[in-house]
Write a protein that holds these residues in place. Structure first.
Motif, mmCIF file in Angstrom:
data_model
loop_
_atom_site.group_PDB
_atom_site.id
_atom_site.type_symbol
_atom_site.label_atom_id
_atom_site.label_comp_id
_atom_site.label_asym_id
_atom_site.label_seq_id
_atom_site.Cartn_x
_atom_site.Cartn_y
_atom_site.Cartn_z
ATOM 1 N N ILE A 207 -16.853 -8.998 -4.246
ATOM 2 C CA ILE A 207 -16.749 -8.975 -5.710
ATOM 3 C C ILE A 207 -16.273 -10.329 -6.233
ATOM 4 O O ILE A 207 -16.766 -10.827 -7.248
ATOM 5 C CB ILE A 207 -15.833 -7.820 -6.144
ATOM 6 C CG1 ILE A 207 -16.517 -6.486 -5.811
ATOM 7 C CG2 ILE A 207 -15.498 -7.905 -7.637
ATOM 8 C CD1 ILE A 207 -15.680 -5.247 -6.042
ATOM 9 N N LEU B 4 -15.284 -3.984 -13.070
ATOM 10 C CA LEU B 4 -15.256 -4.919 -11.940
ATOM 11 C C LEU B 4 -14.317 -6.083 -12.229
ATOM 12 O O LEU B 4 -13.571 -6.521 -11.353
ATOM 13 C CB LEU B 4 -16.665 -5.446 -11.657
ATOM 14 C CG LEU B 4 -17.582 -4.536 -10.835
ATOM 15 C CD1 LEU B 4 -19.020 -4.999 -10.943
ATOM 16 C CD2 LEU B 4 -17.149 -4.500 -9.380
ATOM 17 N N TYR C 232 -10.707 -4.962 -11.863
ATOM 18 C CA TYR C 232 -10.380 -4.850 -10.437
ATOM 19 C C TYR C 232 -10.155 -6.240 -9.832
ATOM 20 O O TYR C 232 -9.151 -6.478 -9.139
ATOM 21 C CB TYR C 232 -11.523 -4.132 -9.714
ATOM 22 C CG TYR C 232 -11.409 -4.129 -8.210
ATOM 23 C CD1 TYR C 232 -10.556 -3.247 -7.562
ATOM 24 C CD2 TYR C 232 -12.160 -5.011 -7.428
ATOM 25 C CE1 TYR C 232 -10.441 -3.239 -6.181
ATOM 26 C CE2 TYR C 232 -12.055 -5.009 -6.050
ATOM 27 C CZ TYR C 232 -11.200 -4.126 -5.429
ATOM 28 O OH TYR C 232 -11.095 -4.128 -4.060
ATOM 29 N N TYR C 233 -11.067 -7.155 -10.113
ATOM 30 C CA TYR C 233 -10.981 -8.513 -9.575
ATOM 31 C C TYR C 233 -9.710 -9.219 -10.046
ATOM 32 O O TYR C 233 -8.953 -9.778 -9.231
ATOM 33 C CB TYR C 233 -12.224 -9.295 -10.009
ATOM 34 C CG TYR C 233 -12.140 -10.782 -9.810
ATOM 35 C CD1 TYR C 233 -12.162 -11.335 -8.530
ATOM 36 C CD2 TYR C 233 -12.030 -11.647 -10.898
ATOM 37 C CE1 TYR C 233 -12.084 -12.709 -8.352
ATOM 38 C CE2 TYR C 233 -11.955 -13.017 -10.721
ATOM 39 C CZ TYR C 233 -11.975 -13.544 -9.446
ATOM 40 O OH TYR C 233 -11.889 -14.903 -9.264
ATOM 41 N N TRP D 71 -21.385 -0.231 -8.665
ATOM 42 C CA TRP D 71 -19.975 -0.532 -8.389
ATOM 43 C C TRP D 71 -19.142 -0.499 -9.671
ATOM 44 O O TRP D 71 -17.976 -0.104 -9.651
ATOM 45 C CB TRP D 71 -19.845 -1.877 -7.683
ATOM 46 C CG TRP D 71 -20.333 -1.805 -6.265
ATOM 47 C CD1 TRP D 71 -21.601 -2.023 -5.826
ATOM 48 C CD2 TRP D 71 -19.580 -1.429 -5.115
ATOM 49 N NE1 TRP D 71 -21.690 -1.831 -4.465
ATOM 50 C CE2 TRP D 71 -20.461 -1.466 -4.004
ATOM 51 C CE3 TRP D 71 -18.251 -1.086 -4.905
ATOM 52 C CZ2 TRP D 71 -20.036 -1.158 -2.706
ATOM 53 C CZ3 TRP D 71 -17.831 -0.792 -3.611
ATOM 54 C CH2 TRP D 71 -18.714 -0.823 -2.538
ATOM 55 N N GLU D 72 -19.732 -0.918 -10.773
ATOM 56 C CA GLU D 72 -19.041 -0.824 -12.060
ATOM 57 C C GLU D 72 -18.689 0.633 -12.356
ATOM 58 O O GLU D 72 -17.593 0.942 -12.836
ATOM 59 C CB GLU D 72 -19.942 -1.390 -13.165
ATOM 60 C CG GLU D 72 -19.399 -1.255 -14.581
ATOM 61 C CD GLU D 72 -18.227 -2.169 -14.917
ATOM 62 O OE1 GLU D 72 -17.670 -2.019 -16.017
ATOM 63 O OE2 GLU D 72 -17.869 -3.033 -14.079
ATOM 64 N N TYR E 272 -19.250 -6.494 -17.236
ATOM 65 C CA TYR E 272 -18.773 -5.579 -16.190
ATOM 66 C C TYR E 272 -17.241 -5.508 -16.236
ATOM 67 O O TYR E 272 -16.556 -6.046 -15.366
ATOM 68 C CB TYR E 272 -19.256 -6.046 -14.814
ATOM 69 C CG TYR E 272 -20.757 -6.055 -14.692
ATOM 70 C CD1 TYR E 272 -21.479 -4.883 -14.503
ATOM 71 C CD2 TYR E 272 -21.474 -7.254 -14.786
ATOM 72 C CE1 TYR E 272 -22.863 -4.883 -14.401
ATOM 73 C CE2 TYR E 272 -22.859 -7.277 -14.687
ATOM 74 C CZ TYR E 272 -23.543 -6.083 -14.498
ATOM 75 O OH TYR E 272 -24.918 -6.088 -14.400
#
Length: 224
Positions: free
Chosen positions: A174, A190, A193-194, A147-148, A187
């Motif tokens: 996530i 990620l 994004y979070y 996913w990273e 990460y």
């Protein structure tokens, strides 16, 4: 319209959170809802079993339509209320295919997270093995790295240039990782994004109540 909807949910449950984000994005306000306690086993109550005979949350219905599976509920709501609120499916066939692909890959991410976090809960003490713990952690590490990589060229969303069903369904997974101690420095994609989506109105409005009460993250995934 929302008055015909009933949602029984539990705090911190990614499947419950998905439906709540979806309802917010589609501007479906005023639905009947009730927060239940997993610790008190309220998800095994008659109230839940009448809607979801599996004794799981969410328990969700629209009129007499039962949609306890969160992905089914999100897809149904997008189709049924396509012209209302946020449009969550792209018109481009390539982007649509990628959206669905990432959505359903999200199952693997949540499953492998659960195998690490709930190993002791699910496996009787005399059947537990350190080798199994290690395998579970290695499998989750591989999954998270995947996913990273997916987010290496992200424009802030999981697929495409706009918020879509893939974000509705995968963001809670996530967020759950970081709540459980996933390292943001390890990460960065990620984490970006979070942090970029956690204040989106539909997400922030439905942030798990017990996460608000205790901002302290767990450390269970610090080594992933």
């Amino acid at each position: 319209m929302a008055q015909d909807m009933t949602l029984l949910w539990g705090s911190g449950s990614p499947p419950c959170w998905r439906i709540m984000i979806m309802l917010e994005e589609k501007e479906l306000k005023g639905y009947n809802q009730k927060l239940l306690s997993f610790e008190k086993k309220e998800h095994k109550s008659k109230e839940v079993l009448d809607i979801n005979p599996r004794g799981q949350l969410p328990a969700f219905k629209i009129k007499d339509y039962i949609l306890n599976e969160s992905y089914a509920a999100c897809i149904f709501l997008e189709i049924q209320y396509k012209s209302q609120g946020t449009k969550l499916t792209p018109d481009c066939p390539m982007e649509l295919a990628l959206m669905y692909q990432r959505m359903f890959e999200g199952f693997s991410l949540l499953q492998k997270t659960g195998q690490v976090l709930y190993y002791d809960y699910n496996v009787p003490e005399n059947e537990r093995h350190e080798s199994a713990r290690t395998r579970n952690k290695e499998a989750l590490t591989t999954e998270v790295k995947l996913w990273e990589g997916y987010l290496a060229s992200s424009s802030g969303f999981l697929t495409g240039k706009t918020f879509s069903l893939s974000d509705v369904t995968v963001f809670p997974n996530i967020a759950y990782l970081f709540r459980s101690g996933l390292c943001e420095k390890r990460y960065p994609n990620l984490a970006k994004y979070y942090n970029g989506l956690k204040d989106r109105p539909s997400i922030k409005a439905n942030w798990p109540p017990h996460w608000k009460e205790s901002c302290e993250c767990q450390v269970l995934l610090k080594d992933i």
